[in-house]
Write an enzyme that holds these catalytic residues in place. Sequence first.
Site, PDB file in Angstrom:
ATOM      1  N   ASP A 235      -2.461  -0.422 -12.114  1.00 52.08           N
ATOM      2  CA  ASP A 235      -2.920  -0.627 -10.735  1.00 52.08           C
ATOM      3  C   ASP A 235      -3.152  -2.103 -10.476  1.00 52.08           C
ATOM      4  OD1 ASP A 235      -3.683   0.485  -8.150  1.00 52.08           O
ATOM      5  OD2 ASP A 235      -5.645  -0.328  -8.605  1.00 52.08           O
ATOM      6  N   SER A 236      -3.130  -2.469  -9.204  1.00 50.71           N
ATOM      7  CA  SER A 236      -3.398  -3.852  -8.826  1.00 50.71           C
ATOM      8  C   SER A 236      -4.850  -4.235  -9.118  1.00 50.71           C
ATOM      9  CB  SER A 236      -3.123  -4.037  -7.333  1.00 50.71           C
ATOM     10  OG  SER A 236      -3.922  -3.136  -6.594  1.00 50.71           O
TER      11      SER A 236
ATOM     12  N   CYS B 167      -0.717   2.423  -8.179  1.00 54.81           N
ATOM     13  CA  CYS B 167      -0.799   1.588  -6.976  1.00 54.81           C
ATOM     14  C   CYS B 167       0.347   1.918  -6.009  1.00 54.81           C
ATOM     15  CB  CYS B 167      -0.710   0.131  -7.412  1.00 54.81           C
ATOM     16  SG  CYS B 167      -0.749  -1.039  -6.064  1.00 54.81           S
TER      17      CYS B 167
ATOM     18  N   GLU C  18     -13.841  -2.913  -1.763  1.00 55.56           N
ATOM     19  CA  GLU C  18     -14.059  -3.769  -2.950  1.00 55.56           C
ATOM     20  C   GLU C  18     -15.382  -4.518  -2.846  1.00 55.56           C
ATOM     21  OE1 GLU C  18     -12.069  -4.770  -5.743  1.00 55.56           O
ATOM     22  OE2 GLU C  18     -10.735  -3.063  -5.402  1.00 55.56           O
TER      23      GLU C  18
ATOM     24  N   CYS D 161      -3.010   4.998  -0.342  1.00 55.03           N
ATOM     25  CA  CYS D 161      -3.574   3.835  -1.030  1.00 55.03           C
ATOM     26  C   CYS D 161      -4.636   4.348  -1.998  1.00 55.03           C
ATOM     27  CB  CYS D 161      -4.203   2.882  -0.016  1.00 55.03           C
ATOM     28  SG  CYS D 161      -5.129   1.529  -0.774  1.00 55.03           S
TER      29      CYS D 161
ATOM     30  N   HIS E 111      -7.432   3.357  -2.810  1.00 56.90           N
ATOM     31  CA  HIS E 111      -8.832   3.268  -2.400  1.00 56.90           C
ATOM     32  C   HIS E 111      -9.221   4.339  -1.382  1.00 56.90           C
ATOM     33  CE1 HIS E 111      -8.329  -0.590  -4.288  1.00 56.90           C
ATOM     34  NE2 HIS E 111      -9.548  -0.982  -3.997  1.00 56.90           N
TER      35      HIS E 111
HETATM   36  N1  DGL Z   1      -3.855  -0.313  -5.197  1.00 57.16           N
HETATM   37  C1  DGL Z   1      -3.363  -0.644  -3.895  1.00 57.16           C
HETATM   38  C2  DGL Z   1      -2.600   0.534  -3.279  1.00 57.16           C
HETATM   39  O1  DGL Z   1      -2.694   1.671  -3.708  1.00 57.16           O
HETATM   40  C3  DGL Z   1      -4.459  -1.077  -2.953  1.00 57.16           C
HETATM   41  C4  DGL Z   1      -5.134  -2.348  -3.338  1.00 57.16           C
HETATM   42  C5  DGL Z   1      -4.301  -3.598  -3.162  1.00 57.16           C
HETATM   43  O2  DGL Z   1      -4.000  -3.982  -2.009  1.00 57.16           O
HETATM   44  O3  DGL Z   1      -3.997  -4.180  -4.177  1.00 57.16           O
HETATM   45  O4  DGL Z   1      -1.876   0.332  -2.335  1.00 57.16           O
END
Ligand code: DGL
Length: 270
Positions: A7-8, A70, A162, A194, A196
């Site tokens: 993940d990012s 992600c 976040e 996403c 989040h």
């Molecule tokens: N993990 C990213 C997603 O699922 C969201 C967070 C980011 O922008 O890095 O799109």
Amino acid sequence: MAVGVFDSGLGGLTVLDALVRRLPDVPFVYFGDNANTPYGVRDADDIYTLTCAGVQRLFDEGCDLVILACNTASAAALRRMQEGWVPEGKRVLGVFVPLIEALTERQWGDNSPPREVKVKHVALFATPATVASRAFQRELAFRAIGVDVEAQPCGGVVDAIEQGDMILAEALVHSHVEALHRRMPRPEAAVLGCTHYPLMTDAFRAALGDRVELYSQPDLVAASLEDYLRRRPEMIGAGTEAGFLTTGDPVAVARKATQFLRRRIPFQAA
Ligand code: DGL
């Protein structure tokens, strides 16, 4: 045996949580690129380079299969990685396909030609980079015909979550749903595209109303991975240890991670 989860940053922990619940015997190695998060406002080349670096780190850890939790990486980088980068014997899978298979009422891994499906009006909520990639529409077109997708880039929501500002995140969800409603007044289904957004399910539900079917990824991705590993057990790699890696400061990241999983998570430097 270990499976990688990329993940990012921390959002992918919502997916990891569902994976661990569904597949308690599989050691998962989580990689969060916290030094470079968020990806949602980056361009596709940047996302590709960063995602390859993180996935390589998971291969080095003994994972033969990596799940891109992600959405932004799945949308902006996965296809390019699969076409020219993923080494022989390794696999990288994203989060859109399981979601679309569920939306189009397919069996997991059903690659038959596109067909008419029940749902006709779908709202997609995602980061600006995910929306710009049009990857969701492309993957959907391989499986369904006649589905109208209206995509809403949800600027600011990831940042607010976040920062722990859930009141701002909730207000932003309401304004993004309102913007979507102006273009698609009556979606039948809404995709929370996403990592989040599962944390904001109640806000999306309140803004969208009870009649809209909400598709959230964690459980769908977990069910699909369970099916995949049943068919391809050899893809559980050689690694034996579960763990949490981050490109950020492990102490600060571990502290923040409790917000996502509500338990202590021991991150290590990647
Ligand atoms: N993990 C990213 C997603 O699922 C969201 C967070 C980011 O922008 O890095 O799109």
